[in-house]
Design an enzyme around this catalytic site. Structure first.
Site, PDB file in Angstrom:
ATOM      1  N   ASN A  10       0.855  -1.183   0.000  1.00  0.00           N
ATOM      2  CA  ASN A  10       0.000   0.000   0.000  1.00  0.00           C
ATOM      3  C   ASN A  10       0.894   1.237   0.000  1.00  0.00           C
ATOM      4  OD1 ASN A  10      -1.956   1.935   0.294  1.00  0.00           O
ATOM      5  ND2 ASN A  10      -2.447   1.438   2.416  1.00  0.00           N
ATOM      6  N   LYS A  12      -0.001   4.270  -0.341  1.00  0.00           N
ATOM      7  CA  LYS A  12      -0.682   5.442   0.232  1.00  0.00           C
ATOM      8  C   LYS A  12      -0.440   6.669  -0.660  1.00  0.00           C
ATOM      9  CE  LYS A  12      -0.408   3.346   4.787  1.00  0.00           C
ATOM     10  NZ  LYS A  12      -0.263   3.550   6.247  1.00  0.00           N
ATOM     11  N   HIS A  99      -9.688   1.211   5.034  1.00  0.00           N
ATOM     12  CA  HIS A  99      -8.416   1.426   5.719  1.00  0.00           C
ATOM     13  C   HIS A  99      -8.622   2.387   6.888  1.00  0.00           C
ATOM     14  CE1 HIS A  99      -4.251   2.592   6.461  1.00  0.00           C
ATOM     15  NE2 HIS A  99      -3.889   1.512   5.791  1.00  0.00           N
ATOM     16  N   GLU A 101      -7.068   4.819   7.917  1.00  0.00           N
ATOM     17  CA  GLU A 101      -6.885   6.234   7.581  1.00  0.00           C
ATOM     18  C   GLU A 101      -8.132   6.801   6.906  1.00  0.00           C
ATOM     19  OE1 GLU A 101      -2.134   5.393   7.211  1.00  0.00           O
ATOM     20  OE2 GLU A 101      -3.322   5.629   5.378  1.00  0.00           O
ATOM     21  N   GLU A 171      -5.525  -4.702  10.750  1.00  0.00           N
ATOM     22  CA  GLU A 171      -4.492  -3.691  10.955  1.00  0.00           C
ATOM     23  C   GLU A 171      -4.757  -2.965  12.266  1.00  0.00           C
ATOM     24  OE1 GLU A 171      -4.762  -0.764   7.815  1.00  0.00           O
ATOM     25  OE2 GLU A 171      -6.795  -0.277   8.436  1.00  0.00           O
ATOM     26  N   GLY A 177       2.336   2.625  10.900  1.00  0.00           N
ATOM     27  CA  GLY A 177       3.239   3.757  10.745  1.00  0.00           C
ATOM     28  C   GLY A 177       3.905   4.212  12.023  1.00  0.00           C
ATOM     29  N   SER A 217       3.085  -2.103  10.495  1.00  0.00           N
ATOM     30  CA  SER A 217       4.551  -2.045  10.594  1.00  0.00           C
ATOM     31  C   SER A 217       5.203  -3.401  10.306  1.00  0.00           C
ATOM     32  CB  SER A 217       4.976  -1.510  11.965  1.00  0.00           C
ATOM     33  OG  SER A 217       4.539  -0.175  12.138  1.00  0.00           O
TER      34      SER A 217
END
Length: 255
Positions: A10, A12, A99, A101, A171, A177, A217
Protein backbone atom coordinates in the site's frame (compact mmCIF):
# COMPACT_ATOMS: atom_id res chain seq x y z
CA UNK A 1 -6.62 -25.49 5.34
CA UNK A 2 -4.20 -24.28 2.68
CA UNK A 3 -4.74 -20.63 1.71
CA UNK A 4 -2.55 -18.77 -0.78
CA UNK A 5 -0.74 -15.92 1.03
CA UNK A 6 -1.27 -12.43 -0.36
CA UNK A 7 1.34 -9.69 0.10
CA UNK A 8 0.16 -6.20 -0.86
CA UNK A 9 2.16 -2.96 -1.01
CA UNK A 10 0.00 0.00 0.00
CA UNK A 11 1.88 3.03 -1.27
CA UNK A 12 -0.68 5.44 0.23
CA UNK A 13 0.00 9.04 -0.93
CA UNK A 14 3.54 8.23 -2.02
CA UNK A 15 5.32 7.41 -5.32
CA UNK A 16 4.27 9.29 -8.44
CA UNK A 17 4.36 7.89 -11.99
CA UNK A 18 8.05 8.54 -12.70
CA UNK A 19 9.17 7.17 -9.33
CA UNK A 20 6.96 4.11 -9.82
CA UNK A 21 8.86 3.13 -12.95
CA UNK A 22 12.14 3.37 -11.04
CA UNK A 23 10.66 1.35 -8.16
CA UNK A 24 9.48 -1.45 -10.44
CA UNK A 25 12.82 -1.57 -12.22
CA UNK A 26 14.46 -2.03 -8.84
CA UNK A 27 11.88 -4.61 -7.81
CA UNK A 28 12.66 -6.71 -10.87
CA UNK A 29 16.26 -6.91 -9.67
CA UNK A 30 15.12 -8.15 -6.26
CA UNK A 31 12.00 -10.13 -7.07
CA UNK A 32 11.77 -13.39 -8.94
CA UNK A 33 8.50 -14.45 -10.52
CA UNK A 34 9.25 -17.80 -8.94
CA UNK A 35 8.31 -16.22 -5.61
CA UNK A 36 4.82 -15.38 -6.80
CA UNK A 37 3.98 -18.97 -7.63
CA UNK A 38 3.41 -19.67 -3.95
CA UNK A 39 1.73 -16.36 -3.08
CA UNK A 40 -0.11 -13.42 -4.61
CA UNK A 41 1.83 -10.15 -4.82
CA UNK A 42 -0.05 -6.87 -5.24
CA UNK A 43 0.98 -3.23 -5.74
CA UNK A 44 -1.56 -0.60 -4.63
CA UNK A 45 -0.46 2.81 -5.96
CA UNK A 46 -2.15 6.22 -5.83
CA UNK A 47 -4.76 6.62 -8.59
CA UNK A 48 -2.54 8.88 -10.71
CA UNK A 49 0.28 6.32 -10.62
CA UNK A 50 -1.79 3.31 -11.66
CA UNK A 51 -1.38 3.77 -15.47
CA UNK A 52 2.41 4.02 -15.13
CA UNK A 53 2.47 0.84 -13.01
CA UNK A 54 0.26 -1.04 -15.47
CA UNK A 55 2.38 0.12 -18.41
CA UNK A 56 5.65 -0.81 -16.71
CA UNK A 57 4.40 -4.25 -15.68
CA UNK A 58 3.15 -4.93 -19.19
CA UNK A 59 2.46 -8.63 -19.67
CA UNK A 60 3.94 -9.52 -16.28
CA UNK A 61 1.47 -11.78 -14.46
CA UNK A 62 3.54 -12.04 -11.28
CA UNK A 63 2.18 -8.86 -9.73
CA UNK A 64 -1.43 -7.74 -9.40
CA UNK A 65 -2.46 -4.11 -9.13
CA UNK A 66 -5.12 -2.52 -6.95
CA UNK A 67 -6.64 0.83 -6.03
CA UNK A 68 -6.58 2.40 -2.57
CA UNK A 69 -10.29 3.20 -2.51
CA UNK A 70 -13.39 3.44 -4.71
CA UNK A 71 -16.71 5.25 -4.64
CA UNK A 72 -19.94 3.59 -3.59
CA UNK A 73 -21.60 5.41 -6.50
CA UNK A 74 -21.56 4.47 -10.19
CA UNK A 75 -21.17 7.99 -11.62
CA UNK A 76 -22.45 11.54 -11.25
CA UNK A 77 -21.65 14.75 -9.40
CA UNK A 78 -19.16 13.31 -6.91
CA UNK A 79 -16.10 15.49 -7.38
CA UNK A 80 -12.84 13.70 -6.64
CA UNK A 81 -14.36 10.20 -6.63
CA UNK A 82 -13.46 7.18 -8.77
CA UNK A 83 -15.95 4.49 -9.84
CA UNK A 84 -15.53 0.73 -10.17
CA UNK A 85 -16.16 1.07 -13.92
CA UNK A 86 -13.15 3.36 -14.18
CA UNK A 87 -11.01 0.88 -12.26
CA UNK A 88 -12.16 -1.92 -14.55
CA UNK A 89 -11.07 0.13 -17.58
CA UNK A 90 -7.57 0.18 -16.10
CA UNK A 91 -7.56 -3.61 -15.70
CA UNK A 92 -7.17 -3.65 -11.92
CA UNK A 93 -7.81 -6.69 -9.72
CA UNK A 94 -8.05 -5.37 -6.14
CA UNK A 95 -9.47 -2.46 -4.13
CA UNK A 96 -8.42 -1.58 -0.57
CA UNK A 97 -11.50 -0.59 1.44
CA UNK A 98 -12.05 0.59 5.00
CA UNK A 99 -8.42 1.43 5.72
CA UNK A 100 -8.07 2.99 9.16
CA UNK A 101 -6.89 6.23 7.58
CA UNK A 102 -10.10 6.40 5.54
CA UNK A 103 -12.10 5.76 8.70
CA UNK A 104 -10.14 8.23 10.83
CA UNK A 105 -9.48 11.11 8.44
CA UNK A 106 -12.40 10.88 6.03
CA UNK A 107 -15.20 9.65 8.26
CA UNK A 108 -15.93 6.38 6.50
CA UNK A 109 -18.39 4.31 8.50
CA UNK A 110 -19.05 0.58 8.44
CA UNK A 111 -22.19 1.30 6.38
CA UNK A 112 -20.23 3.25 3.77
CA UNK A 113 -17.57 0.54 3.61
CA UNK A 114 -20.28 -2.10 3.27
CA UNK A 115 -21.72 -0.25 0.27
CA UNK A 116 -18.27 -0.01 -1.30
CA UNK A 117 -17.61 -3.71 -0.78
CA UNK A 118 -20.88 -4.57 -2.53
CA UNK A 119 -20.06 -2.25 -5.41
CA UNK A 120 -16.58 -3.74 -5.71
CA UNK A 121 -17.87 -7.32 -5.72
CA UNK A 122 -20.46 -6.45 -8.36
CA UNK A 123 -17.62 -5.15 -10.55
CA UNK A 124 -15.76 -8.49 -10.18
CA UNK A 125 -12.95 -6.80 -8.25
CA UNK A 126 -11.46 -8.27 -5.06
CA UNK A 127 -11.93 -6.15 -1.94
CA UNK A 128 -9.11 -5.96 0.59
CA UNK A 129 -11.32 -5.13 3.56
CA UNK A 130 -9.46 -3.46 6.44
CA UNK A 131 -10.46 -3.70 10.08
CA UNK A 132 -8.68 -3.01 13.35
CA UNK A 133 -8.77 -1.44 16.80
CA UNK A 134 -7.16 1.66 18.26
CA UNK A 135 -4.78 1.52 21.21
CA UNK A 136 -7.49 2.86 23.50
CA UNK A 137 -9.94 0.18 22.36
CA UNK A 138 -7.41 -2.60 22.91
CA UNK A 139 -6.39 -1.33 26.36
CA UNK A 140 -10.04 -0.84 27.22
CA UNK A 141 -10.83 -4.49 26.57
CA UNK A 142 -12.89 -3.73 23.47
CA UNK A 143 -10.74 -5.57 20.90
CA UNK A 144 -13.23 -8.34 20.19
CA UNK A 145 -16.24 -6.01 20.28
CA UNK A 146 -14.65 -3.66 17.73
CA UNK A 147 -13.52 -6.44 15.39
CA UNK A 148 -16.87 -8.22 15.50
CA UNK A 149 -18.80 -5.03 14.76
CA UNK A 150 -16.54 -4.13 11.86
CA UNK A 151 -16.75 -7.62 10.34
CA UNK A 152 -20.49 -8.12 10.78
CA UNK A 153 -21.52 -4.60 9.73
CA UNK A 154 -18.93 -4.33 6.97
CA UNK A 155 -20.08 -7.62 5.42
CA UNK A 156 -23.81 -7.11 5.98
CA UNK A 157 -26.04 -8.73 3.32
CA UNK A 158 -23.08 -10.29 1.53
CA UNK A 159 -23.38 -13.98 0.68
CA UNK A 160 -21.01 -16.64 1.99
CA UNK A 161 -19.83 -17.32 -1.58
CA UNK A 162 -18.95 -13.65 -2.01
CA UNK A 163 -17.25 -13.48 1.39
CA UNK A 164 -14.94 -16.32 0.35
CA UNK A 165 -13.48 -14.07 -2.37
CA UNK A 166 -12.77 -11.14 -0.02
CA UNK A 167 -9.37 -10.53 1.56
CA UNK A 168 -9.55 -9.19 5.11
CA UNK A 169 -6.67 -7.07 6.40
CA UNK A 170 -6.36 -6.89 10.18
CA UNK A 171 -4.49 -3.69 10.96
CA UNK A 172 -4.24 -2.65 14.59
CA UNK A 173 -4.41 1.13 14.26
CA UNK A 174 -1.82 1.62 17.00
CA UNK A 175 0.75 -0.27 14.91
CA UNK A 176 0.30 1.54 11.59
CA UNK A 177 3.24 3.76 10.75
CA UNK A 178 4.36 3.83 14.37
CA UNK A 179 7.09 1.21 14.21
CA UNK A 180 5.13 -0.79 16.77
CA UNK A 181 4.04 -4.26 15.74
CA UNK A 182 1.68 -6.68 17.38
CA UNK A 183 3.62 -9.69 18.59
CA UNK A 184 3.10 -12.81 16.52
CA UNK A 185 0.99 -14.17 19.41
CA UNK A 186 -1.19 -11.03 19.56
CA UNK A 187 -1.62 -10.99 15.80
CA UNK A 188 -2.50 -14.68 15.67
CA UNK A 189 -5.06 -14.30 18.46
CA UNK A 190 -6.76 -11.43 16.62
CA UNK A 191 -6.75 -13.31 13.31
CA UNK A 192 -8.16 -16.44 14.95
CA UNK A 193 -10.92 -14.35 16.53
CA UNK A 194 -11.78 -12.73 13.19
CA UNK A 195 -12.02 -16.18 11.63
CA UNK A 196 -14.30 -17.31 14.45
CA UNK A 197 -16.62 -14.35 13.76
CA UNK A 198 -16.67 -15.31 10.08
CA UNK A 199 -17.51 -18.88 11.05
CA UNK A 200 -20.35 -17.77 13.32
CA UNK A 201 -21.74 -15.44 10.67
CA UNK A 202 -21.13 -17.28 7.40
CA UNK A 203 -20.23 -20.84 8.37
CA UNK A 204 -16.95 -22.62 9.09
CA UNK A 205 -16.41 -23.67 5.46
CA UNK A 206 -16.47 -20.03 4.37
CA UNK A 207 -14.29 -18.88 7.27
CA UNK A 208 -11.67 -21.48 6.37
CA UNK A 209 -11.36 -20.06 2.84
CA UNK A 210 -11.05 -16.37 3.69
CA UNK A 211 -7.53 -14.95 3.57
CA UNK A 212 -6.71 -12.63 6.48
CA UNK A 213 -3.67 -10.38 6.12
CA UNK A 214 -1.80 -8.65 8.91
CA UNK A 215 -1.04 -4.96 8.48
CA UNK A 216 0.86 -2.92 11.03
CA UNK A 217 4.55 -2.04 10.59
CA UNK A 218 5.38 -5.28 8.78
CA UNK A 219 9.11 -5.37 8.04
CA UNK A 220 11.59 -7.88 6.59
CA UNK A 221 12.73 -8.60 10.15
CA UNK A 222 9.32 -9.70 11.44
CA UNK A 223 7.58 -10.98 8.29
CA UNK A 224 8.59 -14.64 8.54
CA UNK A 225 7.50 -14.99 12.17
CA UNK A 226 4.15 -13.32 11.49
CA UNK A 227 3.48 -15.36 8.36
CA UNK A 228 4.26 -18.60 10.22
CA UNK A 229 1.10 -18.18 12.31
CA UNK A 230 -1.75 -20.50 11.23
CA UNK A 231 -4.38 -17.79 10.70
CA UNK A 232 -2.16 -15.12 9.11
CA UNK A 233 -2.38 -15.35 5.34
CA UNK A 234 -0.23 -12.48 4.19
CA UNK A 235 0.53 -8.84 4.82
CA UNK A 236 -0.69 -5.38 3.88
CA UNK A 237 2.58 -3.47 3.90
CA UNK A 238 2.91 0.31 4.26
CA UNK A 239 6.23 2.03 4.92
CA UNK A 240 8.39 -1.01 4.14
CA UNK A 241 6.71 -1.24 0.72
CA UNK A 242 8.17 2.07 -0.42
CA UNK A 243 11.59 0.55 -1.13
CA UNK A 244 11.99 -2.30 -3.63
CA UNK A 245 14.53 -4.22 -1.56
CA UNK A 246 12.52 -4.20 1.68
CA UNK A 247 9.24 -5.12 -0.05
CA UNK A 248 10.95 -7.92 -1.96
CA UNK A 249 12.45 -9.20 1.29
CA UNK A 250 8.98 -9.36 2.86
CA UNK A 251 7.65 -11.28 -0.15
CA UNK A 252 10.53 -13.75 0.06
CA UNK A 253 10.04 -14.22 3.80
CA UNK A 254 6.32 -14.75 3.38
CA UNK A 255 6.21 -17.03 0.36
Amino acid sequence: MSRTPIIAANWKMNIGPAEAKTFLAGLKNEFSCQCSKSCDVVIVPPYITIPAVMETLGDCKCIGVGAQNVSQYDNGAYTGEISTAMLNELGLSYVVLGHSERRQYFGETDAIINAKIKKTLAAKLTPIFCIGETKEERLGGKLEEVLKTQVVDGLKDITPAEVETIVIAYEPVWAIGTGLTATSKEAQEAHAYIRSVLADTFGQATADKVRIQYGGSVKPENAAELMAQPDIDGALVGGAALKPDSFAAIVKASC
